[in-house]
Write an enzyme that holds these catalytic residues in place. Structure first.
Site, mmCIF file in Angstrom:
data_model
loop_
_atom_site.group_PDB
_atom_site.id
_atom_site.type_symbol
_atom_site.label_atom_id
_atom_site.label_comp_id
_atom_site.label_asym_id
_atom_site.label_seq_id
_atom_site.Cartn_x
_atom_site.Cartn_y
_atom_site.Cartn_z
ATOM 1 N N HIS A 53 1.101 -1.254 0.027
ATOM 2 C CA HIS A 53 -0.041 0.058 0.025
ATOM 3 C C HIS A 53 0.842 1.093 -0.020
ATOM 4 O O HIS A 53 1.545 1.694 1.075
ATOM 5 C CB HIS A 53 -0.990 -0.013 1.258
ATOM 6 C CG HIS A 53 -2.201 1.148 1.252
ATOM 7 N ND1 HIS A 53 -3.325 1.108 1.465
ATOM 8 C CD2 HIS A 53 -1.546 2.344 1.060
ATOM 9 C CE1 HIS A 53 -3.780 2.137 1.363
ATOM 10 N NE2 HIS A 53 -2.874 3.152 1.227
ATOM 11 N N HIS A 110 1.526 5.365 -1.874
ATOM 12 C CA HIS A 110 1.111 6.517 -2.687
ATOM 13 C C HIS A 110 2.545 7.172 -3.128
ATOM 14 O O HIS A 110 3.376 7.714 -2.236
ATOM 15 C CB HIS A 110 0.603 7.446 -1.677
ATOM 16 C CG HIS A 110 -0.807 7.077 -1.178
ATOM 17 N ND1 HIS A 110 -1.781 7.286 -1.600
ATOM 18 C CD2 HIS A 110 -0.969 6.319 -0.007
ATOM 19 C CE1 HIS A 110 -2.874 6.626 -0.827
ATOM 20 N NE2 HIS A 110 -2.262 6.244 0.108
ATOM 21 N N LYS A 153 -9.134 -0.505 -6.118
ATOM 22 C CA LYS A 153 -9.101 0.154 -4.915
ATOM 23 C C LYS A 153 -10.637 0.833 -4.546
ATOM 24 O O LYS A 153 -11.039 1.750 -5.502
ATOM 25 C CB LYS A 153 -8.131 1.186 -4.614
ATOM 26 C CG LYS A 153 -7.985 1.960 -3.382
ATOM 27 C CD LYS A 153 -7.424 1.275 -2.173
ATOM 28 C CE LYS A 153 -7.695 1.848 -0.754
ATOM 29 N NZ LYS A 153 -6.605 2.735 -0.396
ATOM 30 N N HIS A 185 -10.584 0.942 1.474
ATOM 31 C CA HIS A 185 -10.282 2.003 2.472
ATOM 32 C C HIS A 185 -11.530 1.908 3.611
ATOM 33 O O HIS A 185 -12.631 2.170 3.163
ATOM 34 C CB HIS A 185 -10.449 3.420 1.900
ATOM 35 C CG HIS A 185 -9.950 4.575 3.055
ATOM 36 N ND1 HIS A 185 -8.879 4.925 3.196
ATOM 37 C CD2 HIS A 185 -10.999 4.922 4.041
ATOM 38 C CE1 HIS A 185 -8.815 5.702 4.232
ATOM 39 N NE2 HIS A 185 -10.091 5.757 4.935
ATOM 40 N N HIS A 226 -4.673 -0.499 5.805
ATOM 41 C CA HIS A 226 -4.263 0.263 7.016
ATOM 42 C C HIS A 226 -5.372 -0.102 7.980
ATOM 43 O O HIS A 226 -5.958 0.946 8.438
ATOM 44 C CB HIS A 226 -4.110 1.577 6.691
ATOM 45 C CG HIS A 226 -5.048 2.134 5.744
ATOM 46 N ND1 HIS A 226 -6.402 2.203 5.937
ATOM 47 C CD2 HIS A 226 -4.855 2.946 4.665
ATOM 48 C CE1 HIS A 226 -6.995 2.801 4.859
ATOM 49 N NE2 HIS A 226 -6.069 3.401 4.025
ATOM 50 N N ASP A 275 1.462 2.459 3.602
ATOM 51 C CA ASP A 275 0.368 3.835 3.495
ATOM 52 C C ASP A 275 1.279 5.095 3.515
ATOM 53 O O ASP A 275 0.824 6.194 3.850
ATOM 54 C CB ASP A 275 -0.638 3.791 4.301
ATOM 55 C CG ASP A 275 -1.664 4.896 4.003
ATOM 56 O OD1 ASP A 275 -1.872 5.387 2.935
ATOM 57 O OD2 ASP A 275 -2.436 5.089 5.012
HETATM 58 C C1 NCD Z 1 -3.813 8.831 1.824
HETATM 59 C C2 NCD Z 1 -3.130 10.026 0.987
HETATM 60 O O1 NCD Z 1 -2.538 10.976 1.479
HETATM 61 O O2 NCD Z 1 -3.299 9.730 -0.199
HETATM 62 N N1 NCD Z 1 -3.773 9.668 3.181
HETATM 63 C C3 NCD Z 1 -3.755 8.965 4.474
HETATM 64 O O3 NCD Z 1 -3.945 9.617 5.439
HETATM 65 N N2 NCD Z 1 -3.333 7.560 4.522
HETATM 66 C C4 NCD Z 1 -5.005 8.537 1.544
HETATM 67 C C5 NCD Z 1 -5.077 7.138 2.476
HETATM 68 O O4 NCD Z 1 -4.882 6.126 2.209
HETATM 69 O O5 NCD Z 1 -6.242 7.185 3.037
HETATM 70 ZN ZN ZN Z 2 -3.232 5.037 1.677
#
Ligand code: NCD
Ligand code: ZN
Length: 380
Positions: free
Chosen positions: A46, A48, A132, A170, A208, A282
């Site tokens: 996971h 970003h 997702k 999520h 998460h 995450d």
């Molecule tokens: C994530 C993001 O910033 O893209 N933020 C977070 O707090 N985890 C999005 C997500 O996974 O909820």
């Molecule tokens: Zn995330």
């Protein structure tokens, strides 16, 4: 004999079945040895990575220590089609350091408009590994997410079962009347449990997880079809960390940190050795000014520190022997992918986390910025 007594110097139990090497280290006087833990290269299930210069700024931190990563699709605009996922993958590959074998596994962003045909295309592409689901409004860039999963999405979910395409969830409701700290629990009761019942063959990853409720739910499900990713922050921090000495925007993420009993439940779950849990950082970078402002973004930038932190959690729990399965086996096994063949080392050696990382548009503040961590990952 030397190896064992040196190992005991660090007061941790001896991992079983893992390659532990103790190398002589002139810098460390205590019994003259240093502990190293060699593990199969981990994956991040996971992540970003963003796009543009933020992608450029962060990707090397993941590419250095992870073989593969499930890349989240919540860009602006979101990655809703296979064609966009292919283009995004190309951009990521362009941004990784030369010589890196990092493999981004792409995902599609589920909307009310996603068609079953798109799922077929995604599967055929060999580029998309999961879909997702963000409840609309639940988190960063989720405004195009799903409004009613039991409405328009049903034909898509049926096609996902046929195509053996995992659904990543999520797990929070968005109803403003539901307390922020209860949103995961209510999601499980009102959406996830009915979804699992309706689609028992659909592979689902609850992303998460943050609560004892989630742990109980995951463990009540079929191990082949339902699993969860766990972040370093939800293993190491509780909600007090949001307010320690003042408001702490760099500890704010969604789902938000919870009470200590929930943190402990998650630590017990992942260090139990259950194959239903695997590493998903995450890691969610936001430029410093977007965190330190009157309405700060949710997301913690953990990629540079995540492996050190997971090692710390397993060491504290006396479960270093379970670390490798969590970082490197359970994820690929669940996704039906081969485990990585290369290895890496975590060395028990203090290192200081940079206070910031600078890039052309600003700065990123990593999790545990400026603090000293004990496990240093490096390639072998
Ligand atoms: C994530 C993001 O910033 O893209 N933020 C977070 O707090 N985890 C999005 C997500 O996974 O909820
Ligand atoms: Zn995330």
């Amino acid at each position: 004999m030397l190896a064992y007594s040196a190992y005991r110097a660090f007061e941790t139990p001896r991992p079983v079945g893992y390659c532990i090497t103790i190398s002589r280290n002139p810098k460390r006087t205590r019994r003259g040895a240093r502990m190293e833990l060699a593990i199969t290269k981990p994956d991040d299930w996971h992540l970003h990575l963003r796009d543009g210069d933020l992608l450029q700024a962060v990707v090397s931190h993941s590419a250095r220590h992870f073989g593969r990563a499930i890349v989240m699709p919540n860009l602006k605009p979101p990655v809703t089609t296979t064609a966009r996922a292919v283009a995004y993958k190309e951009a990521i590959l362009k941004a990784i350091p030369t010589g890196s074998e990092f493999n981004p596994l792409m995902t599609l962003y589920l909307t009310d408009e996603t068609s079953p045909e798109e799922i077929k295309i995604a599967r055929k592409s060999g580029v998309v590994y999961a879909v997702k689901m963000y409840p609309a409004g639940a988190t960063t860039n989720s405004q195009d997410g799903v409004t009613d999963v039991f409405g328009k999405c049903l034909p898509v979910l049926e096609e996902m079962v046929k195509q053996e395409m995992p659904l990543l969830v999520h797990g929070e409701v968005t109803d403003p009347d539901v307390d922020t700290f209860d949103r995961e629990k209510v999601f499980i009761e009102t959406i996830l449990a009915p979804l699992v019942q309706k689609f028992p063959q659909l592979k689902i990853v609850m992303e998460h997880i943050t609560t004892l409720d989630a742990v109980r739910f995951i463990e009540s499900c079929n191990k082949e079809t339902v699993a969860a990713t766990v972040t370093p922050q939800h293993l190491l921090l509780n909600r007090n960390s949001l307010f320690k000495g003042g408001l702490q925007p760099h500890n704010y993420c969604l789902p938000v940190l919870k009470r200590e009993i929930h943190r402990q439940a998650i630590v017990s779950a992942v260090t139990s050795g259950s194959r239903q849990y695997f590493l998903g950082t995450d890691s969610a970078p936001h430029e410093r000014r977007r965190k330190e402002c009157s309405c700060g973004c949710a997301g913690i930038y953990s990629a540079p520190v995540a492996l050190s932190l997971y090692a710390k959690v397993f060491e504290q729990a006396g479960a270093l022997d379970k670390l490798e399965a969590f970082t490197s086996f359970n994820g690929p096994d669940f996704y039906g992918l081969p485990r990585n063949t290369s290895r890496m080392v975590l060395r028990k050696s203090a290192w200081e986390v940079p206070k910031t990382y600078t890039y052309p548009s600003g700065e990123l503040v990593p999790m545990f910025a400026g603090e000293t961590l004990e496990w240093l990952p490096f390639d072998i």
